[in-house]
Design a protein around this motif. Structure first.
Motif, PDB file in Angstrom:
ATOM      1  N   ALA A  28     -30.017  10.844   1.939  1.00  0.00           N
ATOM      2  CA  ALA A  28     -28.926  10.145   1.266  1.00  0.00           C
ATOM      3  C   ALA A  28     -28.612   8.818   1.950  1.00  0.00           C
ATOM      4  O   ALA A  28     -28.257   7.835   1.283  1.00  0.00           O
ATOM      5  CB  ALA A  28     -27.684  11.029   1.241  1.00  0.00           C
ATOM      6  N   ARG A  61     -30.456   5.790   0.572  1.00  0.00           N
ATOM      7  CA  ARG A  61     -30.299   5.459  -0.851  1.00  0.00           C
ATOM      8  C   ARG A  61     -30.062   3.975  -1.072  1.00  0.00           C
ATOM      9  O   ARG A  61     -30.574   3.374  -2.025  1.00  0.00           O
ATOM     10  CB  ARG A  61     -29.120   6.247  -1.425  1.00  0.00           C
ATOM     11  CG  ARG A  61     -28.852   6.041  -2.901  1.00  0.00           C
ATOM     12  CD  ARG A  61     -27.450   6.473  -3.258  1.00  0.00           C
ATOM     13  NE  ARG A  61     -26.447   5.609  -2.628  1.00  0.00           N
ATOM     14  CZ  ARG A  61     -25.131   5.827  -2.684  1.00  0.00           C
ATOM     15  NH1 ARG A  61     -24.678   6.919  -3.285  1.00  0.00           N
ATOM     16  NH2 ARG A  61     -24.290   4.990  -2.106  1.00  0.00           N
ATOM     17  N   ALA A  74     -31.640  12.801  -3.342  1.00  0.00           N
ATOM     18  CA  ALA A  74     -31.298  12.944  -1.928  1.00  0.00           C
ATOM     19  C   ALA A  74     -31.697  14.341  -1.469  1.00  0.00           C
ATOM     20  O   ALA A  74     -31.065  15.334  -1.836  1.00  0.00           O
ATOM     21  CB  ALA A  74     -29.802  12.721  -1.721  1.00  0.00           C
TER      22      ALA A  74
END
Length: 229
Positions: free
Chosen positions: A149, A152, A166
């Motif tokens: 994550a 990202r 994720a």
């Protein structure tokens, strides 16, 4: 092409050379309308006006012989405007009650109501809005990238609706800002596909099992889902 409604209750009386017709045991005021086609013994005439449950006129004089208390077949075709209105009313009734919606991008919770099922043509994701939260029932078929994550944001300048999986959160984020205006980048909230979340959603829907098979559906219990591939 639409399918006509057929009405044959009661009998009809017509007079040769007259546009007027009458009925017995009929409810034409609610069943027939201007444009309805009435067939009597192989001859057909078109309705100009319905004056009540048992009276009306044709657009032209009856071309056949006089007939009293004859059997008939009335065909009424539904026009496009009526079909569109019926569909609109149906959608209004289904919204928030499990309506299947096709989304242009990834489904965003704010756009839908609780219990809406939403399919994203962009990502191939099927999701449901449950208690205000959009939860995925399937993994997207074409996510753009995957990773932690924290990584990202490396995709902030990708195309709008870019989908990032994720791996440490078992869910997806969708880039909402367009590629030509990425600053600041705005991502959707996490769309979870964690098994527990999906199971909770299915339990709320009363679905016990989902089966994907090449065989025809068999066995199971009520509310099971079976996909033949």
């Amino acid at each position: 092409m639409s399918t006509p409604s057929i009405y044959t209750d009661g009998t009809i009386s017509v007079e040769a050379g007259s546009a007027a017709f009458t009925g017995s045991g009929t409810a034409w005021s609610t069943q027939l309308k201007r444009g309805t086609e009435i067939n009597i013994g192989g001859l057909t005439a078109t309705v100009a006006e319905i004056a009540g449950d048992a009276a009306g006129t044709f657009v032209a004089p009856w071309p056949g012989e006089t007939a009293a208390d004859a059997d008939y077949v009335a065909k009424t075709w539904t026009d496009g405007a009526e079909i569109a209105e019926a569909i609109r009313l149906l959608i209004e009734r289904l919204i928030g009650k499990g309506l299947g919606v096709v989304a242009p991008g990834n489904p965003v919770a704010a756009d839908y109501r609780d219990n809406d099922l939403v399919y994203s043509r962009k990502t191939g994701l099927l999701a449901i809005k449950d208690l205000g939260v959009m939860k995925a029932l399937t993994a997207p078929g074409n996510y753009g990238a995957y990773g932690l994550a924290a990584d990202r944001d490396d995709h902030d300048e990708d195309d709008q609706y870019f989908t990032y999986f994720a791996t440490d959160e078992t869910g997806f984020y969708v880039l909402l800002t367009p590629a030509d205006d990425p600053d600041p980048a705005v991502w959707s909230d996490l769309v979870s596909i964690a098994g527990a979340s999906a199971e909770d959603v299915l339990a709320e829907l009363g679905v016990h099992n989902i089966t994907i098979s090449e065989a025809d559906p068999s066995g199971g219990v009520n509310n099971d889902l079976w996909f033949k591939v």
